[in-house]
Design a protein around this motif. Structure first.
Motif: not given
Lengths: 392, 188, 238
Positions: A342-346, A362-364, A370-374, A384-392
């Motif tokens: 029952d952990a929240p998706v957040e 990598e962990k980030a 996972r957050y975006l999938q769920q 969140i997609e912007a964060y992901l781009r920054q991680l690349e």
């Protein structure tokens, strides 16, 4: 001060007291009768009129909790306690993260969500609501109003005795506002009386008398942990909680009811309040009163329901508190939360943000994905997609 | 004389320690030290600490607030209680998601109810990469309001532009003007 | 913060009544009207009377306002009668507001409108004392197009919002006022405040706003209410 001036003031003071007596003086009144409204020309009707206006505001209030199941549940408890008075009581559950319930003279009962978060079961809630009903039945508001009015006349007279200044109207406005604020704060004697009356109502309705003192014990624990009594509105005017606990324990001993058969109502209480708990915990953390919130969380952990959500909020508490070593505790709490269904998706987003800050790319990335999938319709997907781009 | 004193007292009571309102004419205006904006219309403007407030009809109806450079450890509003520790605090290492939480929680402690945010996304703040999200709330009496927040962290300081107002009439009334103002940010 | 409660009409009225905005002994009114307002098409104007916001109190010796339900009830009746009479002379039909079913969507819509009006009227009143630079010499307030549903529902051209607050010194208070005069302090006595706004239901513009403030007059009597309503509505542009 001249004799003449003092003489005039003393004479006036006496005349006011006499005048106040015409519309009812402080002191005990007979209990209110079911279904009764006060006669129009009485001061009680005036108080009702004003509280009717407050009630109109409550009906539209932004803080009102609309959840119909919870409202029906609380109403049902109140009716079991109030019996013949049931129809005279209107309940308003307000989203305020502090422990409080209150009763207006016209039958409006306010229950704050901070109270709901802080009781364990139906019996504990019933004892608090019973206490409020006690105020209503004994018409403590009108007693209190008379009391305040007598006092406020005295205040302004003593204001005249000490040199009048150009700020007279402002000062008296301030005094008036302060007084109005305390109108519904009852005297300690009123509180003791309401405790006893409320206890009787709840026992009669079958609630376990041993639960009555537990509410206050929990509050004392929270107060002692925070070393700050400011948020405890209930303590400001109420008898010392220690005294109240002793009294309630003594009542419980005397009570003839066999505790073994009495209602505690933990399951029903959980079933009714659990759906709102996420919102209440979020509101609780907004207070930024971490020591007190930790006591509340600890009690919920002890009760043991919805552990995934509780570990998530434990992580949120550490993150917002941000003391030395809290970062590690935050990560551990979020990860623990994810061990439960029952952990929240957040939780995934929260972990992602944490790793994003510490540079654990990598962990980030994994956590954000996972957050975006769920949460397919995440309202902050673009970010969140912007964060992901920054991680690349 | 008595009336003047009374009116001054009233103004003091209602505005706290804010400066008196001045007129901002259409055209380009400096906001704080960081940037200028261009407005099509006139605004009434007042300042309290780091917050500059513009309104046309009255700040209870609609308000455009510029928060000019909150430093690490500062709060958005002064604490109602004396203890500022209990107010949400800005940290220079916050993620944008945390900044949104900081704004929403600060606003919610100002006596507004059901404060909700939505649509957090990257957004241009002058020549800087900033962020934007939308707000909805109701007053304690229950009147619905809405808002938009645009901001950026520049040299470790938080800059925000918050436009808010009643959902009915006053927020929509100047929304387009505000969008143009946000689009006109030019760093100094 | 985003919506300071201090600007609500009721709060301002409390300040006015607390004597912060001193007024002379006689009644003062202050009419504000939209410059380019032209009354709607010929024929009697249909005016929807919104729920009355009236409260009469007793001012106790200590300066507290003690609400009086009996006086308030009487005053409301007097106000309705006086309004009907005053508007009859103005070629106007007064329509009474029929409240929607409790908890219905319609009730929520109306509530929002009443709250918006309260906030706007409070702002207008504040501006009549200290005008914003953007409002100097202008009167261009509105409730927006949300009022159109009222126009259709009630088949009305205008909506009229009326507010009264009145307080009367108790015996103790009168004594205190006398004593205050003896020692050179001014103890405010009871004060009357009334306001009226006329809203054009075609688009929501507040076309006219008036308020009066007085230390005389007693809204507990029909005569005083008639006088108050007449001075409040003197320059009603209908």
């Amino acid at each position: 001060m001249s004799l003449a001036r003092t003489g005039v003031l003393v004479a006036l003071l006496l005349s006011t007291t006499a005048c106040a007596a015409q519309r009812g003086s402080p002191g005990a009144l007979p209990d209110i009768q079911p279904g009764r409204r006060p006669d129009l020309e009485t001061e009680e009707a005036g108080l009702w009129m004003q509280t009717d206006r407050l009630e109109a505001d409550l009906k539209t209030s932004g803080a009102l909790v609309a959840d119909s199941a919870l409202n029906a549940y609380v109403r049902n408890i109140v009716c079991r306690l109030a019996e013949a008075y049931c129809a005279d009581i209107r309940i308003y559950i307000l989203r305020v993260p502090y422990f409080n319930a209150s009763m207006m003279p016209n039958g409006v009962m306010q229950v704050w969500t901070g109270l709901i978060l802080r009781v364990d079961n139906e019996a504990q809630l019933a004892y608090v609501l019973g206490h409020e009903l006690g105020h209503y039945l004994r018409r403590h508001s009108i007693q209190r109003w008379r009391d305040v009015r007598a006092k406020s006349a005295f205040l302004e007279f003593s204001g005249l005795l000490t040199a009048p200044t150009g700020f007279g109207p402002l000062a008296s406005l301030g005094a008036q506002l302060a007084l109005v604020g305390s109108i519904f704060a009852f005297s300690r004697d009123n509180e003791r009386e309401a405790d006893e009356l409320g206890f009787g109502l709840a026992v009669k309705a079958g609630y376990d008398p041993r639960e009555a003192s537990k509410v206050w014990e929990a509050l004392v624990e929270e107060r002692d942990a925070t070393k700050d009594s400011a948020p405890f509105i209930f303590f400001a005017t109420h008898p010392a909680p220690e005294e109240r606990i002793e009294n309630l324990k003594a009542f419980a001993k005397k009570s003839a009811l066999d505790g073994g058969h009495a209602i505690i109502g933990r399951e029903q209480f959980l079933a009714q309040t659990r759906p709102l708990r996420t919102m209440l915990l979020r509101d609780e953390l907004r207070r930024r009163e971490f020591t007190g919130s930790q006591v509340v969380l600890d009690r919920l952990f002890e009760a043991g329901t919805g552990l995934g959500e509780l570990y998530f909020f434990q992580g949120e508490l550490y993150r917002l508190r941000d003391n030395e070593g809290d970062r590690e505790k935050t990560t551990a709490a979020y990860q623990k939360a994810l061990e439960y269904g029952d952990a929240p998706v957040e939780t995934h987003r929260a972990l992602g943000l944490l790793f994003f800050k510490t540079g654990e790319k990598e962990k980030a990335r994994l956590a954000f994905e996972r957050y975006l999938q769920q949460r397919v319709n995440a309202e902050d997907r673009e970010m969140i997609e912007a964060y992901l781009r920054q991680l690349e | 004389m008595k009336r003047t004193t009374a009116v001054l007292t009233l103004v003091m009571l209602l505005t706290g320690c804010a400066t008196p309102y001045t007129l901002i004419e259409p055209g380009r205006t400096a906001v704080g030290d960081l940037y200028t904006v261009e407005s099509q219309i006139s605004w009434s403007s007042t300042r309290t600490g780091k917050i500059e407030l513009w309104t046309v009809d009255g700040n209870g109806l609609q308000a455009l607030r510029f928060v000019n450079g909150l430093a690490d450890g500062e709060t958005l509003f002064e604490g109602k209680r004396k203890d500022n520790k209990k107010m949400p605090t800005f940290r220079k290492n916050m993620t944008i998601s945390e900044i949104m939480e900081f704004v929403v929680d600060s606003v919610a402690l100002q006596g507004l109810e059901r404060v909700e945010s939505a649509g957090l996304r990257p957004y241009k703040f002058g020549n800087t990469q900033g962020f934007r999200f939308e707000l909805s709330y109701v007053s304690s009496k229950g009147l619905e309001g809405q808002g938009a927040v645009v901001g950026a962290v520049v040299r470790e300081r938080l800059y925000l532009i918050v436009y808010s107002g009643t959902r009915a009439y006053y927020y929509p009334k100047h929304r387009d003007h505000v969008e143009r103002i946000i689009g006109s940010i030019r760093m100094q | 913060m985003l919506m300071p409660p201090s600007f609500r009409l009721g709060t301002l009225v409390t300040l006015v009544l607390a004597g912060l905005i001193a007024t002379a002994g006689c009644a003062q009114t202050s009419v504000l009207r939209k410059a380019d307002f032209a009354p709607q098409a010929p024929g009697p104007a249909r005016v929807l009377l919104m729920p009355l916001d009236v409260e009469l109190s007793e001012l106790t010796a200590g300066g507290m306002l003690e609400p009086r339900a009996d006086w308030t009830d009487q005053a409301k009746t007097h106000v309705r009668v006086a309004l009907a009479a005053a508007l009859q002379g103005k070629h106007t039909a007064l329509i009474s507001y029929s409240p929607p079913a409790r908890d219905s969507e319609q009730a929520k819509v109306d509530q929002q409108l009443l709250m918006l009006h309260d906030l706007v009227a409070g702002t207008i009143l504040l501006n009549s004392f200290v005008a914003l630079p953007t409002k100097k010499g202008r009167f261009d307030w509105s409730l927006g197009e949300g009022v159109k549903q009222l126009q259709e529902r009630a088949n009305a051209d205008y909506a009229l919002f009326i507010l009264f607050r009145d307080s009367y010194a108790s015996g103790g208070r009168v004594a205190l006022m006398v004593a205050g005069a003896l020692v050179g302090a001014i103890v405010p006595g009871g004060r009357q405040f009334g306001s009226a706004s006329l809203v054009d239901l075609r688009g929501g513009d507040i076309v006219w706003f008036n308020h009066l403030s007085s230390e005389a007059g007693d809204l507990r009597t029909p005569e005083a209410v008639r006088t108050a309503i007449e001075s409040l509505l003197t320059e009603l542009p209908l």
